[in-house]
Design a protein around this motif. Structure first.
Motif, PDB file in Angstrom:
ATOM      1  N   LEU A   1     -63.106 -56.096  55.966  1.00 41.21           N
ATOM      2  CA  LEU A   1     -61.754 -57.073  56.249  1.00 41.21           C
ATOM      3  C   LEU A   1     -62.207 -56.921  57.509  1.00 41.21           C
ATOM      4  O   LEU A   1     -62.033 -57.656  58.211  1.00 41.21           O
ATOM      5  CB  LEU A   1     -60.166 -56.550  55.921  1.00 41.21           C
ATOM      6  CG  LEU A   1     -59.504 -57.359  56.378  1.00 41.21           C
ATOM      7  CD1 LEU A   1     -59.738 -58.270  56.193  1.00 41.21           C
ATOM      8  CD2 LEU A   1     -58.088 -56.749  55.900  1.00 41.21           C
ATOM      9  N   THR A   2     -61.701 -55.466  58.189  1.00 42.30           N
ATOM     10  CA  THR A   2     -62.379 -55.445  59.584  1.00 42.30           C
ATOM     11  C   THR A   2     -63.710 -56.007  60.018  1.00 42.30           C
ATOM     12  O   THR A   2     -63.820 -56.514  61.288  1.00 42.30           O
ATOM     13  CB  THR A   2     -62.277 -53.479  59.804  1.00 42.30           C
ATOM     14  OG1 THR A   2     -61.033 -53.311  59.416  1.00 42.30           O
ATOM     15  CG2 THR A   2     -62.094 -53.576  61.330  1.00 42.30           C
ATOM     16  N   ALA A   3     -64.670 -55.353  59.567  1.00 43.30           N
ATOM     17  CA  ALA A   3     -65.502 -55.825  59.894  1.00 43.30           C
ATOM     18  C   ALA A   3     -65.911 -57.355  59.515  1.00 43.30           C
ATOM     19  O   ALA A   3     -66.464 -58.483  60.146  1.00 43.30           O
ATOM     20  CB  ALA A   3     -66.938 -55.657  58.614  1.00 43.30           C
ATOM     21  N   ALA A   4     -64.876 -58.444  58.577  1.00 45.41           N
ATOM     22  CA  ALA A   4     -65.037 -59.901  58.319  1.00 45.41           C
ATOM     23  C   ALA A   4     -63.951 -60.988  59.540  1.00 45.41           C
ATOM     24  O   ALA A   4     -64.940 -60.992  60.383  1.00 45.41           O
ATOM     25  CB  ALA A   4     -64.111 -60.302  57.404  1.00 45.41           C
ATOM     26  N   VAL A   5     -62.841 -59.854  60.339  1.00 45.94           N
ATOM     27  CA  VAL A   5     -62.047 -60.262  61.207  1.00 45.94           C
ATOM     28  C   VAL A   5     -63.276 -59.937  62.785  1.00 45.94           C
ATOM     29  O   VAL A   5     -63.552 -60.758  63.548  1.00 45.94           O
ATOM     30  CB  VAL A   5     -61.306 -59.337  61.441  1.00 45.94           C
ATOM     31  CG1 VAL A   5     -60.243 -59.812  62.634  1.00 45.94           C
ATOM     32  CG2 VAL A   5     -60.398 -59.948  60.064  1.00 45.94           C
ATOM     33  N   TYR A   6     -63.860 -58.893  62.533  1.00 46.10           N
ATOM     34  CA  TYR A   6     -65.034 -58.392  63.920  1.00 46.10           C
ATOM     35  C   TYR A   6     -65.560 -59.827  63.831  1.00 46.10           C
ATOM     36  O   TYR A   6     -66.597 -60.885  64.905  1.00 46.10           O
ATOM     37  CB  TYR A   6     -65.217 -57.495  63.462  1.00 46.10           C
ATOM     38  CG  TYR A   6     -66.281 -57.138  64.736  1.00 46.10           C
ATOM     39  CD1 TYR A   6     -66.433 -56.969  66.048  1.00 46.10           C
ATOM     40  CD2 TYR A   6     -67.810 -57.802  64.436  1.00 46.10           C
ATOM     41  CE1 TYR A   6     -67.031 -56.975  66.709  1.00 46.10           C
ATOM     42  CE2 TYR A   6     -69.028 -57.385  65.651  1.00 46.10           C
ATOM     43  CZ  TYR A   6     -68.458 -57.167  66.755  1.00 46.10           C
ATOM     44  OH  TYR A   6     -69.353 -56.682  67.765  1.00 46.10           O
ATOM     45  N   GLU A   7     -66.467 -59.520  62.443  1.00 46.05           N
ATOM     46  CA  GLU A   7     -67.730 -61.208  62.411  1.00 46.05           C
ATOM     47  C   GLU A   7     -67.328 -62.295  62.585  1.00 46.05           C
ATOM     48  O   GLU A   7     -67.637 -62.860  63.883  1.00 46.05           O
ATOM     49  CB  GLU A   7     -67.863 -60.875  60.824  1.00 46.05           C
ATOM     50  CG  GLU A   7     -69.280 -62.292  60.836  1.00 46.05           C
ATOM     51  CD  GLU A   7     -70.731 -61.715  61.833  1.00 46.05           C
ATOM     52  OE1 GLU A   7     -71.553 -62.441  61.934  1.00 46.05           O
ATOM     53  OE2 GLU A   7     -71.027 -60.401  62.440  1.00 46.05           O
ATOM     54  N   PHE A   8     -65.851 -62.545  62.829  1.00 48.51           N
ATOM     55  CA  PHE A   8     -64.938 -63.896  62.953  1.00 48.51           C
ATOM     56  C   PHE A   8     -65.439 -64.331  63.744  1.00 48.51           C
ATOM     57  O   PHE A   8     -65.687 -65.272  64.601  1.00 48.51           O
ATOM     58  CB  PHE A   8     -64.122 -64.454  62.286  1.00 48.51           C
ATOM     59  CG  PHE A   8     -63.348 -64.881  62.494  1.00 48.51           C
ATOM     60  CD1 PHE A   8     -63.341 -66.766  61.954  1.00 48.51           C
ATOM     61  CD2 PHE A   8     -61.964 -66.256  63.271  1.00 48.51           C
ATOM     62  CE1 PHE A   8     -62.463 -67.549  62.242  1.00 48.51           C
ATOM     63  CE2 PHE A   8     -61.500 -66.129  64.064  1.00 48.51           C
ATOM     64  CZ  PHE A   8     -61.866 -67.181  63.420  1.00 48.51           C
ATOM     65  N   PHE A   9     -64.523 -63.223  65.064  1.00 49.41           N
ATOM     66  CA  PHE A   9     -64.409 -63.958  66.638  1.00 49.41           C
ATOM     67  C   PHE A   9     -65.947 -63.214  67.194  1.00 49.41           C
ATOM     68  O   PHE A   9     -66.431 -63.702  68.442  1.00 49.41           O
ATOM     69  CB  PHE A   9     -63.586 -62.480  67.017  1.00 49.41           C
ATOM     70  CG  PHE A   9     -62.072 -62.588  66.942  1.00 49.41           C
ATOM     71  CD1 PHE A   9     -61.818 -64.348  67.207  1.00 49.41           C
ATOM     72  CD2 PHE A   9     -61.275 -61.951  65.811  1.00 49.41           C
ATOM     73  CE1 PHE A   9     -60.291 -64.480  66.721  1.00 49.41           C
ATOM     74  CE2 PHE A   9     -60.500 -62.605  65.312  1.00 49.41           C
ATOM     75  CZ  PHE A   9     -59.668 -63.715  66.220  1.00 49.41           C
ATOM     76  N   ALA A  10     -66.984 -62.685  66.400  1.00 44.08           N
ATOM     77  CA  ALA A  10     -68.437 -62.348  67.232  1.00 44.08           C
ATOM     78  C   ALA A  10     -69.101 -63.944  66.681  1.00 44.08           C
ATOM     79  O   ALA A  10     -69.434 -64.033  68.035  1.00 44.08           O
ATOM     80  CB  ALA A  10     -68.764 -61.181  66.389  1.00 44.08           C
ATOM     81  N   GLN A  11     -68.541 -64.339  66.089  1.00 42.69           N
ATOM     82  CA  GLN A  11     -69.545 -65.772  66.214  1.00 42.69           C
ATOM     83  C   GLN A  11     -68.842 -66.432  67.261  1.00 42.69           C
ATOM     84  O   GLN A  11     -69.630 -67.541  67.686  1.00 42.69           O
ATOM     85  CB  GLN A  11     -69.382 -66.162  65.423  1.00 42.69           C
ATOM     86  CG  GLN A  11     -69.728 -66.017  63.701  1.00 42.69           C
ATOM     87  CD  GLN A  11     -69.597 -66.511  61.950  1.00 42.69           C
ATOM     88  OE1 GLN A  11     -68.846 -67.446  62.206  1.00 42.69           O
ATOM     89  NE2 GLN A  11     -70.287 -66.180  61.312  1.00 42.69           N
TER      90      GLN A  11
END
Length: 410
Positions: free
Chosen positions: A345-355
């Motif tokens: 979940l943490t990785a998914a949120v990080y990826e959302f903002f990284a994009q």
């Protein structure tokens, strides 16, 4: 504030109309029973009356009302699963010779018990008085029968017989206080926005595990309880993701089916934390048999308050599910209690903002250090080096800032 009489017996009543299925009514009554128990009542009976439409005077029909009256004793209270009109509530109370409440009053009572902060107490009192105002006329003995306890706590020493003028004046005062809170929240959001730190809001049905998830993700101590509406006041904590990126994570009041409109209106200042968030994590109790209906109920409220941000669905409590869940990314299946999949979940949120961000390198001559200060204020700085000619900065920037500082990009 009067105490609940825990020996009070509650009889729960629902009207099943032709367009409602048996399971829909049964599930709503089960939820009402949970609410009643959370309020300290002893649920002894659930009663369903089937009619094509509500009876204008008594909602369920005079005959059914008299039939229920035969079941009651001096310690009984009757709670309807839908909102009653003032006239219906008064008539039913007279026919049954017992206190009669509706679902809205019960929820308001629980909110009054759970409100801890000054803001929460103001919002609950405003909702209660807005509900009470149109019910002052024509309810006669129904008001006096309620006495203290369930359905009457919250607005300090305000009595149910208080005249309309005093209540309207109090409502105006409360709205002014909430407007001040709204302005303060606006300033706090401006400050958070000036740091360019994203805000992620936890939303979901009440008791879906939002507070437990916030505690697990941030490592902070927040109030957690296995009860409906355990959290009324918004909680904001820092959530560290990875590679130096962090976000604000906020938890707000849980939603519920048939959520009283007076509460939606009164909690507007709190719900703005949802509206202004950059990303919503919709926490869903995957173990609940009506999880799909709960999900739809939350989506309805989000639509009502104007929340239209991207959403990641978080199916919580998978440790209680005995079958595999099919969840498509970026949605996640987790257990806040055991920690299962919280890293994903943490990785998914990080990826959302990284994009939404890019890593860029800039060089600012000493004559342009003012532009460098803009970068420092609104970006995540990954590296900085001073030279004889100026300063080189490596930073993570959004599209707007990248466009603004394009002339200084290396």
């Amino acid at each position: 504030m009067p105490e609940i009489n825990e020996t009070q017996n509650a009889y729960l009543v629902a009207l099943q109309q032709s367009f409602q299925s048996d399971w829909e009514v049964a599930d709503s009554l089960a939820e009402l029973a949970d609410l009643a128990r959370d309020a300290g009542l002893n649920v002894v009976e659930t009663i369903v009356q089937r009619r094509s439409h509500p009876e204008p005077g008594t909602f369920i029909g005079r005959g059914k009302a008299l039939e229920i009256a035969e079941m009651l004793d001096d310690s009984s209270i009757v709670i309807f699963d839908d909102e009653l009109t003032p006239a219906q509530q008064g008539t039913l109370s007279d026919l049954m010779d017992a206190p009669v409440l509706d679902r809205t009053q019960l929820i308001l009572d629980i909110f009054a018990q759970r409100a801890r902060s000054n803001e929460g107490k103001i919002q609950v009192e405003l909702a209660q008085l807005s509900y009470l105002l149109p019910r002052l006329t024509g309810m006669g003995k129904a008001l006096s029968r309620l006495g203290g306890g369930i359905g009457t706590r919250g607005p300090g020493e305000t009595k149910l017989e208080t005249d309309r003028r005093r209540i309207r004046r109090r409502i105006s005062d409360l709205r002014r206080e909430l407007e001040k809170i709204k302005q303060t929240r606006g300033l706090q959001r401006q400050h958070r926005s000036s740091t360019e730190v994203p805000v992620v809001a936890l939303v979901g049905y009440t008791n879906a595990g939002k507070s437990t998830l916030l505690q697990a993700l941030t490592g902070s101590e927040v109030f957690v309880a296995d009860q409906l509406f355990a959290t009324l006041d918004p909680t904001i904590r820092r959530w560290d993701l990875t590679e130096g990126r962090w976000v604000y994570l906020t938890d707000t009041v849980g939603f519920i089916r048939k959520l009283p409109h007076t509460l939606v209106a009164a909690f507007q200042a709190t719900l703005e934390e949802v509206v202004y968030a950059d990303l919503l994590l919709h926490v869903i109790d995957a173990s609940h048999p009506q999880s799909r209906e709960q999900k739809e109920a939350v989506e309805e409220v989000l639509k009502e308050i104007g929340a239209a941000q991207p959403i990641i669905a978080v199916y919580n409590k998978v440790d209680l599910v005995d079958h595999p869940l099919e969840v498509r990314p970026p949605d996640q299946a987790v257990s806040a209690k055991t920690g299962y999949n919280l890293d994903r979940l943490t990785a998914a949120v990080y990826e959302f903002f990284a994009q939404q961000y890019s890593v860029r390198e800039y060089f600012f001559p000493f004559s342009e250090l003012r532009q460098a200060s803009i970068l420092r204020a609104h970006a995540t700085i990954l590296g900085e080096e001073f030279t004889d000619q100026g300063v080189a900065i490596k930073a993570e920037v959004d599209a707007r800032l990248e466009s603004l500082l394009q002339p200084f990009q290396k």
